[in-house]
Design a protein around this motif. Sequence first.
Motif, PDB file in Angstrom:
ATOM      1  N   PHE A   1      15.216  14.093   2.663  1.00 11.22           N
ATOM      2  CA  PHE A   1      13.927  14.294   1.989  1.00 11.22           C
ATOM      3  C   PHE A   1      13.904  15.604   1.216  1.00 11.22           C
ATOM      4  O   PHE A   1      14.703  16.521   1.444  1.00 11.22           O
ATOM      5  CB  PHE A   1      12.792  14.271   3.018  1.00 11.22           C
ATOM      6  N   THR A   2      12.949  15.668   0.302  1.00  8.35           N
ATOM      7  CA  THR A   2      12.685  16.878  -0.461  1.00  8.35           C
ATOM      8  C   THR A   2      11.173  17.020  -0.610  1.00  8.35           C
ATOM      9  O   THR A   2      10.418  16.113  -0.241  1.00  8.35           O
ATOM     10  CB  THR A   2      13.363  16.808  -1.842  1.00  8.35           C
ATOM     11  N   ARG A   3      10.734  18.127  -1.123  1.00 12.44           N
ATOM     12  CA  ARG A   3       9.300  18.274  -1.387  1.00 12.44           C
ATOM     13  C   ARG A   3       8.912  17.403  -2.566  1.00 12.44           C
ATOM     14  O   ARG A   3       9.698  17.179  -3.488  1.00 12.44           O
ATOM     15  CB  ARG A   3       8.965  19.736  -1.682  1.00 12.44           C
ATOM     16  N   ALA A   4       7.682  16.909  -2.533  1.00 10.74           N
ATOM     17  CA  ALA A   4       7.226  16.007  -3.590  1.00 10.74           C
ATOM     18  C   ALA A   4       7.197  16.691  -4.953  1.00 10.74           C
ATOM     19  O   ALA A   4       7.342  16.022  -5.990  1.00 10.74           O
ATOM     20  CB  ALA A   4       5.838  15.462  -3.243  1.00 10.74           C
ATOM     21  N   ASP A   5       7.012  18.005  -4.969  1.00 12.34           N
ATOM     22  CA  ASP A   5       6.951  18.709  -6.253  1.00 12.34           C
ATOM     23  C   ASP A   5       8.328  19.093  -6.786  1.00 12.34           C
ATOM     24  O   ASP A   5       8.437  19.721  -7.842  1.00 12.34           O
ATOM     25  CB  ASP A   5       6.067  19.964  -6.132  1.00 12.34           C
ATOM     26  N   ASN A   6       9.394  18.713  -6.080  1.00 13.72           N
ATOM     27  CA  ASN A   6      10.752  18.964  -6.569  1.00 13.72           C
ATOM     28  C   ASN A   6      11.171  17.769  -7.411  1.00 13.72           C
ATOM     29  O   ASN A   6      11.679  16.774  -6.900  1.00 13.72           O
ATOM     30  CB  ASN A   6      11.712  19.168  -5.398  1.00 13.72           C
ATOM     31  N   ARG A   7      10.965  17.862  -8.704  1.00 16.62           N
ATOM     32  CA  ARG A   7      11.234  16.729  -9.586  1.00 16.62           C
ATOM     33  C   ARG A   7      12.702  16.653  -9.996  1.00 16.62           C
ATOM     34  O   ARG A   7      13.143  15.646 -10.539  1.00 16.62           O
ATOM     35  CB  ARG A   7      10.370  16.827 -10.857  1.00 16.62           C
TER      36      ARG A   7
ATOM     37  N   GLY B   1       0.681  14.860  11.904  1.00 18.61           N
ATOM     38  CA  GLY B   1       0.007  15.611  10.863  1.00 18.61           C
ATOM     39  C   GLY B   1       0.725  16.900  10.479  1.00 18.61           C
ATOM     40  O   GLY B   1       0.147  17.740   9.767  1.00 18.61           O
ATOM     41  N   ARG B   2       1.972  17.066  10.926  1.00 21.75           N
ATOM     42  CA  ARG B   2       2.719  18.263  10.542  1.00 21.75           C
ATOM     43  C   ARG B   2       2.988  18.282   9.045  1.00 21.75           C
ATOM     44  O   ARG B   2       3.082  19.363   8.436  1.00 21.75           O
ATOM     45  CB  ARG B   2       4.053  18.307  11.304  1.00 21.75           C
ATOM     46  N   ILE B   3       3.121  17.108   8.455  1.00 20.48           N
ATOM     47  CA  ILE B   3       3.282  16.974   7.017  1.00 20.48           C
ATOM     48  C   ILE B   3       2.475  15.768   6.563  1.00 20.48           C
ATOM     49  O   ILE B   3       2.187  14.866   7.367  1.00 20.48           O
ATOM     50  CB  ILE B   3       4.768  16.780   6.615  1.00 20.48           C
ATOM     51  N   SER B   4       2.131  15.756   5.301  1.00 19.54           N
ATOM     52  CA  SER B   4       1.425  14.597   4.746  1.00 19.54           C
ATOM     53  C   SER B   4       2.397  13.783   3.904  1.00 19.54           C
ATOM     54  O   SER B   4       3.336  14.338   3.313  1.00 19.54           O
ATOM     55  CB  SER B   4       0.245  15.051   3.885  1.00 19.54           C
ATOM     56  N   PRO B   5       2.196  12.474   3.838  1.00 25.88           N
ATOM     57  CA  PRO B   5       3.087  11.643   3.017  1.00 25.88           C
ATOM     58  C   PRO B   5       3.120  12.074   1.557  1.00 25.88           C
ATOM     59  O   PRO B   5       4.120  11.845   0.862  1.00 25.88           O
ATOM     60  CB  PRO B   5       2.495  10.241   3.171  1.00 25.88           C
ATOM     61  N   GLN B   6       2.043  12.697   1.076  1.00 23.56           N
ATOM     62  CA  GLN B   6       1.991  13.114  -0.323  1.00 23.56           C
ATOM     63  C   GLN B   6       2.799  14.391  -0.580  1.00 23.56           C
ATOM     64  O   GLN B   6       3.116  14.710  -1.728  1.00 23.56           O
ATOM     65  CB  GLN B   6       0.537  13.358  -0.752  1.00 23.56           C
ATOM     66  N   ALA B   7       3.172  15.112   0.489  1.00 19.60           N
ATOM     67  CA  ALA B   7       3.853  16.391   0.311  1.00 19.60           C
ATOM     68  C   ALA B   7       5.368  16.260   0.276  1.00 19.60           C
ATOM     69  O   ALA B   7       6.056  17.217  -0.099  1.00 19.60           O
ATOM     70  CB  ALA B   7       3.455  17.356   1.429  1.00 19.60           C
ATOM     71  N   VAL B   8       5.893  15.080   0.655  1.00 20.45           N
ATOM     72  CA  VAL B   8       7.345  14.914   0.747  1.00 20.45           C
ATOM     73  C   VAL B   8       7.757  13.645   0.013  1.00 20.45           C
ATOM     74  O   VAL B   8       6.937  12.752  -0.254  1.00 20.45           O
ATOM     75  CB  VAL B   8       7.810  14.849   2.213  1.00 20.45           C
TER      76      VAL B   8
END
Length: 347
Positions: free
Chosen positions: A126-132, A212-219
């Motif tokens: 996985f990566t962060r969602a903002d890593n395009r 809830g440690r991370i949200s699906p939208q964040a990764v």
Amino acid sequence: MQSSLPRFARTAALLLVAMLLCLQPAQAALVKIGVFSPEGFAAGMQRWQPSADYLAQQLPAHRFQVLPYQDLGELEQDARRGKFDFVLTHPASFVQLEQQAGLLRLLTRRHRDGAQQHAHAAVVIFTRADNRRIQGLADFARTPFVATRGQDYSSWQLVRLELQRLGQDPDHAFSGVTFAGHSEAVLDAVMRGDYPAGAMAARDFDRFLRQGRISPQAVRILEASETADFPFRFSGRLYPQWPLGVLPDTPAELRQAVQQSLLALPEGHAALQAGDYAGWQPADNYQAVRPILSKSLSRHVVERQLSVANLWLEQHRQTLLITLAFTLLAWLLVRLFGPAAQTRPRL
């Protein structure tokens, strides 16, 4: 002098018989199970001794000893030396020992996640969602990467398999790989931006989402897949769960008895709860894991071939001692009572 020879012969014979009796195995035969336990010896005993106790109850003529190893290399070395009857290790290690020690598949471990039972393992890369910049495994371009431990099957080992499946060399896919030790540290390192991507077991990643440690939208999961046969989203493909292997010298009757006993392990048994697994099933096909065989496999095979005589002597030491004792006894009796003894002049 005439009566001293028979007395000496009787004494020698009694000593040899006593030695032979000492060499005989105990009534309850000891069965050794080598277990890879990355969490350490105490955790391995706590997790797997109840399963060994269950086997001892089912097979009272045997005592089952669990030997947990935190060092995977040490476990594999002792397996090659034939120090176990059975080995429980992750599939990447198993396929090594299958080649190096003749380890045979016996059973595959099953897991329960929620209401679903399965015999699969999977990784989440996985990566962060903002890593395009990173959209798939081909986009790493020698970037740094973080995983749990190098010996973790459901983390780094499955990352290697996925890269190999896509035609990439895992040893050159990243500028460096850091092993953070546990899934929480991997998650924190990626979400802080210390690493552009990381990997952990799919069930751990799902647990963080549910907590809830991370949200699906964040990764973003790379090479994301899902199937009805597995309860979590994962990267790439599914792989088989841990196998229980058996060394080739283990008697066939014992293999069959252990296999039947573990297949019949009752649902809800204390051994299942302690081991955090749902049971066993007939051995899976581990062909998908074979590409993970290290480049040094041929060196290990050569080393094993060079030391085969030493290993054979170690494994058959008791038989050799018994044979030597019988040979010595026969030689002594011939010397004392054979034709040469009959013609010996008497004083």
